[in-house]
Design an enzyme around this catalytic site. Structure first.
Site, short mmCIF file in Angstrom:
data_model
loop_
_atom_site.label_atom_id
_atom_site.label_comp_id
_atom_site.label_asym_id
_atom_site.label_seq_id
_atom_site.Cartn_x
_atom_site.Cartn_y
_atom_site.Cartn_z
N GLY A 1 77.92 55.93 -11.38
CA GLY A 1 78.47 56.43 -10.23
C GLY A 1 79.45 57.76 -10.13
N LEU A 2 79.47 58.47 -11.36
CA LEU A 2 80.39 59.70 -11.21
C LEU A 2 79.67 60.73 -11.15
CD1 LEU A 2 83.26 58.48 -13.85
CD2 LEU A 2 83.30 58.14 -11.34
N ASP B 1 77.08 65.04 -3.95
CA ASP B 1 77.37 65.03 -5.37
C ASP B 1 77.23 66.59 -5.80
OD1 ASP B 1 77.52 62.47 -4.79
OD2 ASP B 1 75.70 61.90 -6.07
C1 GLA Z 1 74.66 58.91 -4.42
C2 GLA Z 1 74.02 60.14 -3.81
C3 GLA Z 1 74.78 61.05 -2.75
C4 GLA Z 1 75.40 59.95 -1.74
C5 GLA Z 1 76.16 58.84 -2.48
C6 GLA Z 1 76.71 57.71 -1.42
O1 GLA Z 1 75.83 59.43 -5.23
O2 GLA Z 1 73.61 60.95 -4.80
O3 GLA Z 1 74.08 62.04 -2.27
O4 GLA Z 1 74.39 59.63 -0.90
O5 GLA Z 1 75.33 58.05 -3.37
O6 GLA Z 1 77.54 58.32 -0.63
#
Ligand code: GLA
Length: 386
Positions: free
Chosen positions: A127-128, A175
């Site tokens: 999740g990074l 992101d």
């Molecule tokens: C992922 C997605 C982002 C955002 C986040 C949740 O990282 O790529 O666009 O929606 O989840 O905030």
């Protein structure tokens, strides 16, 4: 975890693999989001910071229509032709750089071919935003080697299109924007409707604080399907409420909106998005006024909202947050898309180690895999380094 990748090692790997010189090396960082989760595809607010953990891409243009993509980590090569770059045609990690070339070509840049070597210190699947770093660095490298120079905000949009249109991941713009636009020492406050941004000073050390990142090592479960499902339910709720996006439901309008929704699940989803947008605005106000300590409770409230209303947390993540708070953290929350990944905590700098140890102990007790931790220092966004 080490911090940034070595541009010269990436260039060396390029030479070894392809037998010629790269034209340059480009770096794009990973990110953590301070607050504002699942708000970006609802036209809402986000507040990410770029990390020192980054992806390096060494590249050289080719003139024969051939595209070769290699990762220093996996050692695998994926080869194709520019004319064969169609959505759904590329499997695995190579879909991201291939999608970046596709998006650039769709925007009107003629791609003659490319040799690419990537090397990353962003752990994937945590999740990074390792995938956003990969698409951003590839768009930059391919653009520059083909004589184009899209501005950073435009690169972010193209990188998002690579994921949406080529990979098939319906992500928002957070992101990619963090990777392209963040600056050292700041959090990036972004309105994802207007795409306006503001660099908000984020100096924790000066206040004796630190931002601890805990990689829960929880395997992502059903991430893509559940993400797409959350997005769909938000869009459906906006339709029922007669607004362009959930961004348009204000805190004052929330009770009426909840009454108008037909089921408990959509009421929970909407409540998360509306209250989360409010929390981003409150966090930004506190950072602007230097009142950083008071951000902690907003983190914790954001986590509760993701756990109870958006239902995107998992036991490892909730255990980490509970352990951090019990150990004295000022606030803690999961960061990123959810279903595993990383937790961030605002802690007194001298309590970093004891907070991380509290998570380790809680994990041992529950039989979870050993978590990893590091302190996040807001770093610079994407750039050419060689
Ligand atoms: C992922 C997605 C982002 C955002 C986040 C949740 O990282 O790529 O666009 O929606 O989840 O905030």
């Amino acid at each position: 975890m080490t911090a940034g990748p070595s541009p010269s090692a990436c260039a060396d790997a390029f030479r070894d693999a392809y037998g010629h010189e790269p034209e340059g090396v480009w770096i794009a960082p990973g990110r953590i989001n301070l607050i504002g989760e699942h708000t970006d595809y609802n036209d809402g607010f986000v507040l990410p910071v770029a990390l020192p953990h980054a992806l390096a891409a060494a590249a050289a243009r080719r003139t024969d229509g051939v595209v070769r993509l290699r990762s220093r980590q996996s050692g695998e090569e994926f080869a194709t032709r520019t004319s064969d770059l169609v959505p759904g045609s590329v499997p695995g990690w190579a879909a991201y750089p291939a999608g970046a070339l596709w998006a650039l070509a769709e925007s009107g840049v003629r791609i003659d071919g490319l040799d690419l070597m990537v090397d990353s210190t962003i752990p994937s699947g945590t999740g990074l935003s390792s995938s956003a770093a990969l698409t951003c660095a590839t768009v930059l490298a391919a653009a520059h080697t083909h004589g184009a120079s899209p501005d950073p905000a435009r690169v972010a949009v193209l990188a998002q299109q690579a994921e949406n249109g080529f990979v098939g991941m319906p992500c928002g713009i957070m992101d990619q924007s963090a990777s392209m636009l963040a600056t050292a020492g700041h959090a990036l406050f972004m309105d994802t409707r207007s795409l306006e941004t503001e660099q908000v000073p984020f100096d924790l050390a000066g206040r004796g604080l630190a931002l601890l990142v805990v990689d829960t090592r929880a395997p992502h479960r059903h991430v893509d399907g559940a993400y797409a499902e959350r997005r769909r339910s938000c869009e459906e709720a906006a339709r029922v409420l007669g607004v362009p996006a959930l961004r348009d439901v204000t805190a004052e309008g929330l009770p009426a909106a909840l009454e108008a929704l037909p089921d408990a699940v959509s009421r929970r989803r909407v409540r998360h998005v509306v209250t989360e947008n409010e929390r981003v605005l409150e966090t930004v106000a506190l950072l602007r006024s230097g009142d950083v300590h008071r951000v902690g409770p907003l983190f914790t409230a954001s986590h509760a909202s993701m756990r109870d209303d958006y239902e995107i947390t998992v036991p490892e993540v909730d255990t980490a947050v509970d352990a951090l708070l019990a150990a004295g953290a000022l606030g803690a929350r999961m960061t990123g898309g959810g279903f595993g990944g990383c937790v961030i905590a605002l802690v007194e700098a001298q309590e970093r180690e004891s907070c991380l140890e509290a998570v380790r102990a809680a994990y041992r007790e529950r039989g979870f895999a050993e978590p990893a931790g590091f302190t996040a220092l807001p770093a610079q966004g994407a750039r050419r380094v060689v």
